[in-house]
Motif scaffolding. Structure first.
Motif, short mmCIF file in Angstrom:
data_model
loop_
_atom_site.label_atom_id
_atom_site.label_comp_id
_atom_site.label_asym_id
_atom_site.label_seq_id
_atom_site.Cartn_x
_atom_site.Cartn_y
_atom_site.Cartn_z
N ILE A 1 0.84 -1.20 0.00
CA ILE A 1 0.00 0.00 0.00
C ILE A 1 0.87 1.25 0.00
O ILE A 1 0.62 2.19 -0.76
CB ILE A 1 -0.97 0.00 1.21
N VAL A 2 1.89 1.27 0.85
CA VAL A 2 2.78 2.44 0.91
C VAL A 2 3.49 2.63 -0.41
O VAL A 2 3.57 3.74 -0.94
CB VAL A 2 3.78 2.29 2.08
N GLU A 3 4.01 1.53 -0.99
CA GLU A 3 4.74 1.62 -2.26
C GLU A 3 3.81 2.10 -3.38
O GLU A 3 4.18 2.95 -4.18
CB GLU A 3 5.35 0.26 -2.61
N CYS A 4 2.61 1.56 -3.44
CA CYS A 4 1.65 1.99 -4.46
C CYS A 4 1.26 3.45 -4.25
O CYS A 4 1.13 4.21 -5.21
CB CYS A 4 0.41 1.12 -4.44
N GLY A 5 1.09 3.85 -3.00
CA GLY A 5 0.76 5.25 -2.69
C GLY A 5 1.87 6.19 -3.12
O GLY A 5 1.62 7.25 -3.68
N ASN A 6 3.13 5.80 -2.85
CA ASN A 6 4.27 6.62 -3.27
C ASN A 6 4.35 6.72 -4.78
O ASN A 6 4.64 7.77 -5.33
CB ASN A 6 5.58 6.05 -2.71
N ARG A 7 4.11 5.61 -5.46
CA ARG A 7 4.16 5.59 -6.92
C ARG A 7 3.06 6.48 -7.50
O ARG A 7 3.28 7.22 -8.45
CB ARG A 7 4.02 4.15 -7.42
N LYS A 8 1.86 6.41 -6.92
CA LYS A 8 0.74 7.25 -7.39
C LYS A 8 1.05 8.72 -7.16
O LYS A 8 0.79 9.56 -8.02
CB LYS A 8 -0.55 6.87 -6.67
N ALA A 9 1.62 9.05 -6.00
CA ALA A 9 1.97 10.44 -5.71
C ALA A 9 3.04 10.93 -6.69
O ALA A 9 2.96 12.06 -7.20
CB ALA A 9 2.47 10.57 -4.28
N GLU A 10 4.03 10.10 -6.96
CA GLU A 10 5.08 10.47 -7.91
C GLU A 10 4.51 10.67 -9.31
O GLU A 10 4.86 11.62 -10.00
CB GLU A 10 6.16 9.38 -7.93
N GLU A 11 3.60 9.79 -9.74
CA GLU A 11 2.97 9.94 -11.05
C GLU A 11 2.19 11.24 -11.13
O GLU A 11 2.20 11.91 -12.16
CB GLU A 11 2.05 8.75 -11.33
N GLY A 12 1.52 11.61 -10.05
CA GLY A 12 0.78 12.87 -10.01
C GLY A 12 1.70 14.07 -10.13
O GLY A 12 1.41 15.02 -10.86
N ILE A 13 2.83 14.02 -9.43
CA ILE A 13 3.81 15.11 -9.50
C ILE A 13 4.35 15.23 -10.92
O ILE A 13 4.46 16.32 -11.47
CB ILE A 13 4.95 14.88 -8.49
N ILE A 14 4.65 14.10 -11.55
CA ILE A 14 5.21 14.10 -12.90
C ILE A 14 4.22 14.69 -13.90
O ILE A 14 4.60 15.45 -14.79
CB ILE A 14 5.64 12.67 -13.31
N LYS A 15 2.93 14.38 -13.76
CA LYS A 15 1.92 14.92 -14.66
C LYS A 15 1.85 16.44 -14.57
O LYS A 15 1.61 17.12 -15.55
CB LYS A 15 0.55 14.33 -14.36
N VAL A 16 2.06 16.98 -13.39
CA VAL A 16 2.00 18.42 -13.18
C VAL A 16 3.33 19.09 -13.55
O VAL A 16 3.35 20.19 -14.08
CB VAL A 16 1.65 18.72 -11.70
N LEU A 17 4.42 18.40 -13.28
CA LEU A 17 5.75 18.97 -13.45
C LEU A 17 6.10 19.29 -14.90
O LEU A 17 6.69 20.34 -15.17
CB LEU A 17 6.79 18.01 -12.87
N GLY A 18 5.78 18.41 -15.83
CA GLY A 18 6.09 18.65 -17.24
C GLY A 18 5.51 19.96 -17.75
O GLY A 18 6.23 20.83 -18.24
N PRO A 19 4.18 20.16 -17.62
CA PRO A 19 3.59 21.43 -18.05
C PRO A 19 4.12 22.64 -17.26
O PRO A 19 4.25 23.73 -17.81
CB PRO A 19 2.10 21.23 -17.79
N GLN A 20 4.44 22.44 -15.99
CA GLN A 20 4.98 23.53 -15.17
C GLN A 20 6.34 23.98 -15.72
O GLN A 20 6.59 25.18 -15.86
CB GLN A 20 5.11 23.07 -13.72
N ILE A 21 7.21 23.04 -16.03
CA ILE A 21 8.53 23.36 -16.59
C ILE A 21 8.37 23.99 -17.97
O ILE A 21 9.04 24.97 -18.29
CB ILE A 21 9.42 22.10 -16.65
N GLU A 22 7.45 23.47 -18.77
CA GLU A 22 7.19 24.01 -20.11
C GLU A 22 6.79 25.48 -20.03
O GLU A 22 7.32 26.32 -20.77
CB GLU A 22 6.10 23.18 -20.78
N LYS A 23 5.88 25.81 -19.15
CA LYS A 23 5.44 27.21 -19.00
C LYS A 23 6.59 28.10 -18.52
O LYS A 23 6.73 29.22 -18.97
CB LYS A 23 4.26 27.30 -18.02
N ALA A 24 7.39 27.59 -17.60
CA ALA A 24 8.52 28.37 -17.08
C ALA A 24 9.54 28.66 -18.18
O ALA A 24 10.08 29.77 -18.26
CB ALA A 24 9.18 27.63 -15.92
N ILE A 25 9.81 27.68 -19.04
CA ILE A 25 10.75 27.89 -20.14
C ILE A 25 10.18 28.90 -21.13
O ILE A 25 10.89 29.79 -21.62
CB ILE A 25 11.09 26.56 -20.84
N GLN A 26 8.90 28.80 -21.41
CA GLN A 26 8.27 29.73 -22.35
C GLN A 26 8.23 31.15 -21.78
O GLN A 26 8.30 32.11 -22.54
CB GLN A 26 6.88 29.22 -22.73
#
Length: 156
Positions: free
Chosen positions: A16-41
Motif C-alpha cells: 500500500i505504501v509503495e503503491c501510494g508513493n508511486r501514485k503520488a510520484e505519477e501525479g507530480i510528474i503529470k503536473v511537473l512537465g507542463p509547469q517546466i514548459e510554462k517556465a521555459i516559455q
C-alpha cells in the motif's frame, strides 16, 4: 499462525505504501512537465515540448524546441553561440529551480535539449548551479552565457 498473519499484514502495508508513493510520484510528474514548459516559455521566446523520462529511479528532462515566438529578424541578429546560450539558459534555469524545489522527492539526472537538428545535455547539477547564480546574480549574464556554453555536451 500469528507469524503468517503478521507477515501478511506487513507485506500488505508495504504494498500500500509503495503503491501510494508511486501514485503520488505519477501525479507530480503529470503536473511537473507542463509547469517546466510554462517556465521555459516565460524565460525566453520559445515554444517547447517538455517530457520527463524515467530511467530506473531518476528522471531526465527532455526539452524540444518547436518554434520561436519572436520575429526571425531579432533572432538572426544573435550569433550562433548567443542563440545556443540563450536557449540553454532558458531551459536550464527553470529545470534547475524545479530540481531544487523537488529535492528529496524526485531525483533528476540530465536536461536534454533538442535544438534544430542538434541535441545537447546538461547535468542537473549544472542546471542548479546556473539557476542559483542567475537568481543570486553572483555572475553577469555574459559570464552565465559563457559558462553554459562551456558545460553543454553535444550528443551524437
Amino acid at each position: 499462525m500469528k507469524r503468517v498473519l503478521v507477515l501478511t499484514v506487513l507485506i500488505f502495508t508495504v504494498c500500500i505504501v509503495e503503491c501510494g508513493n508511486r501514485k503520488a510520484e505519477e501525479g507530480i510528474i503529470k503536473v511537473l512537465g507542463p509547469q517546466i514548459e510554462k517556465a521555459i516559455q516565460k524565460a525566453g521566446p520559445f515554444d517547447v515540448d517538455v517530457e520527463l523520462i524515467r530511467k530506473q529511479k531518476v528522471y531526465n528532462v527532455r526539452v524540444n524546441l518547436k518554434s520561436l515566438t519572436i520575429s526571425d529578424y531579432e533572432w538572426t541578429r544573435y550569433s550562433p553561440d548567443k542563440r545556443r546560450a540563450y536557449f540553454a539558459l532558458s531551459c536550464a534555469v527553470p529545470v534547475g529551480m524545479t530540481a531544487m524545489e523537488y529535492e528529496g522527492h524526485l531525483e533528476f539526472r540530465n536536461l536534454v535539449m533538442g535544438y534544430k537538428n542538434e541535441v545537447w545535455s546538461l547535468s542537473i547539477d549544472d542546471c542548479v548551479y546556473l539557476a542559483s547564480n542567475r537568481v543570486a546574480k553572483t555572475i553577469s549574464e555574459k559570464e552565465l552565457e559563457e559558462e553554459v556554453l562551456r558545460r553543454i555536451e553535444k550528443q551524437d
